[in-house]
Design a protein around this motif. Sequence first.
Motif, PDB file in Angstrom:
ATOM      1  N   TYR A 122       1.394  -1.487  -0.050  1.00  0.00           N
ATOM      2  CA  TYR A 122       0.405   0.169   0.217  1.00  0.00           C
ATOM      3  C   TYR A 122       0.934   0.901  -0.242  1.00  0.00           C
ATOM      4  O   TYR A 122       0.701   2.014  -0.300  1.00  0.00           O
ATOM      5  CB  TYR A 122      -1.144   0.131   1.546  1.00  0.00           C
ATOM      6  N   THR A 220      -7.071  -5.666  -4.779  1.00  0.00           N
ATOM      7  CA  THR A 220      -7.850  -5.082  -3.398  1.00  0.00           C
ATOM      8  C   THR A 220      -6.706  -5.087  -2.406  1.00  0.00           C
ATOM      9  O   THR A 220      -6.354  -6.278  -2.256  1.00  0.00           O
ATOM     10  CB  THR A 220      -9.375  -5.086  -3.388  1.00  0.00           C
ATOM     11  N   HIS A 222      -7.536  -3.707   1.750  1.00  0.00           N
ATOM     12  CA  HIS A 222      -7.974  -3.164   3.099  1.00  0.00           C
ATOM     13  C   HIS A 222      -7.523  -3.319   4.603  1.00  0.00           C
ATOM     14  O   HIS A 222      -6.903  -4.200   4.304  1.00  0.00           O
ATOM     15  CB  HIS A 222      -9.143  -4.278   3.602  1.00  0.00           C
ATOM     16  N   THR A 224      -6.973  -1.568   7.899  1.00  0.00           N
ATOM     17  CA  THR A 224      -8.395  -1.312   9.395  1.00  0.00           C
ATOM     18  C   THR A 224      -7.091  -0.177  10.418  1.00  0.00           C
ATOM     19  O   THR A 224      -6.033  -1.128  10.568  1.00  0.00           O
ATOM     20  CB  THR A 224      -8.406  -2.212   9.975  1.00  0.00           C
ATOM     21  N   THR A 270     -10.444   3.053   8.166  1.00  0.00           N
ATOM     22  CA  THR A 270     -10.423   1.763   7.548  1.00  0.00           C
ATOM     23  C   THR A 270      -9.313   2.427   5.654  1.00  0.00           C
ATOM     24  O   THR A 270     -10.000   3.722   5.819  1.00  0.00           O
ATOM     25  CB  THR A 270     -10.922   1.363   6.790  1.00  0.00           C
ATOM     26  N   ASP A 272      -9.476   1.668   2.124  1.00  0.00           N
ATOM     27  CA  ASP A 272      -9.485   0.336   1.058  1.00  0.00           C
ATOM     28  C   ASP A 272      -9.053   0.714  -0.115  1.00  0.00           C
ATOM     29  O   ASP A 272      -8.574   2.474  -1.072  1.00  0.00           O
ATOM     30  CB  ASP A 272     -11.026   0.070   0.247  1.00  0.00           C
ATOM     31  N   THR A 274      -7.149   0.124  -4.524  1.00  0.00           N
ATOM     32  CA  THR A 274      -7.293  -0.679  -5.887  1.00  0.00           C
ATOM     33  C   THR A 274      -5.805  -1.226  -6.126  1.00  0.00           C
ATOM     34  O   THR A 274      -6.036   0.425  -6.561  1.00  0.00           O
ATOM     35  CB  THR A 274      -8.564  -0.714  -6.723  1.00  0.00           C
ATOM     36  N   HIS A 286     -10.732   6.618   1.734  1.00  0.00           N
ATOM     37  CA  HIS A 286      -9.772   6.687   3.238  1.00  0.00           C
ATOM     38  C   HIS A 286     -11.075   6.977   4.560  1.00  0.00           C
ATOM     39  O   HIS A 286     -12.210   8.206   4.151  1.00  0.00           O
ATOM     40  CB  HIS A 286      -9.057   8.104   3.161  1.00  0.00           C
ATOM     41  N   THR A 314     -12.872   9.709  -0.907  1.00  0.00           N
ATOM     42  CA  THR A 314     -12.887   8.904  -2.381  1.00  0.00           C
ATOM     43  C   THR A 314     -11.587   9.238  -3.368  1.00  0.00           C
ATOM     44  O   THR A 314     -11.877  10.757  -3.395  1.00  0.00           O
ATOM     45  CB  THR A 314     -13.922   8.976  -2.773  1.00  0.00           C
TER      46      THR A 314
END
Length: 319
Positions: A122, A220, A222, A224, A270, A272, A274, A286, A314
């Motif tokens: 990431y 993807t 994810h 946390t 969180t 996420d 891609t 975010h 986003t």
Amino acid sequence: MTRKRLFQILGILIAAVWIASGILAFGVLRARKNRPPATTLPPLTSTTAPTTTAPATTAAPFATAGGNSYSTTVPAGTSVLASDSAATTGSSVFPGTPTETTAPAPVGQTVPTGKAAIVAAYLNAVNTLKSTPDFSLVKTETLNVVIDEITPASVRTMANKIIEGNRKTTPVNYRFSGGTDANSGLSPNNVIAPIGRQASVSESAVQSATATATAGGGYTMHLTFGKDTQTMTTPAQTYSGVFQTLNKDSMGLPSAAKVDDFTVTYDNSTIDATVDSSGRLVSLVHHVTVSNSEGHGSLVMSVTTRMHGDHTATYDISY
């Protein structure tokens, strides 16, 4: 009430709301002043067809393909496949080369496994995007803030109106060329969180991380995050490295405004993301949750607040 008095009260309320919520970062307001037109850059594709034949030559007896060297001359007496009727002694056709060629399929990405590998993937993806000179970005932000307590109580209605005015924002379009968006003058590093710096976080600071393959050859992620706290003198140790957090110096508060103290508690947030088959980040979300925040400041009068809320940013990316 005089116009001057009204503006003074508005100033302290804005200061109190921004300080206490901890999620009205300067990017939201700056984006409203710099709204580039919606644009989309075409996908980066190659128009050069693969070469299957070349004139016979003795000056360049080798060709390269896929990083390996091959002889371009078929010695006399060498047998070739029947389909390669064009390959004759002294010709420059690779043995076994088909007469028809098709574009190579996209090379899929290896899905990272384990928290350490996913966190590293990431960080690499978002920091690479921050340094990418040419791409289009649509950034959408939503804000929800609830006032739990405010003193004096008489200003609650006005404070709620201020919050409502900042609750929703329309998408903001950026087209970066040479590392700058022409309309706003901003770089990707000053649009993508964390604002103005490279993303950084330790594996131990991430609660959990998962990665799942996508049908297109990408994957993807994810991530946390748990509880983290920010004060007037101490940034949120984990959240400030990956999210858009409160920056008091960037609020644009009146020079006469005094910030006495504030505490912001983040939790259950969180990320996420891609990545496509080429390893490029194409989507990022975010979601930051503020479970509790308290602040105290003054301009003309003293205001104390306690709030909670959440902020979602986003990012939709195209190349």
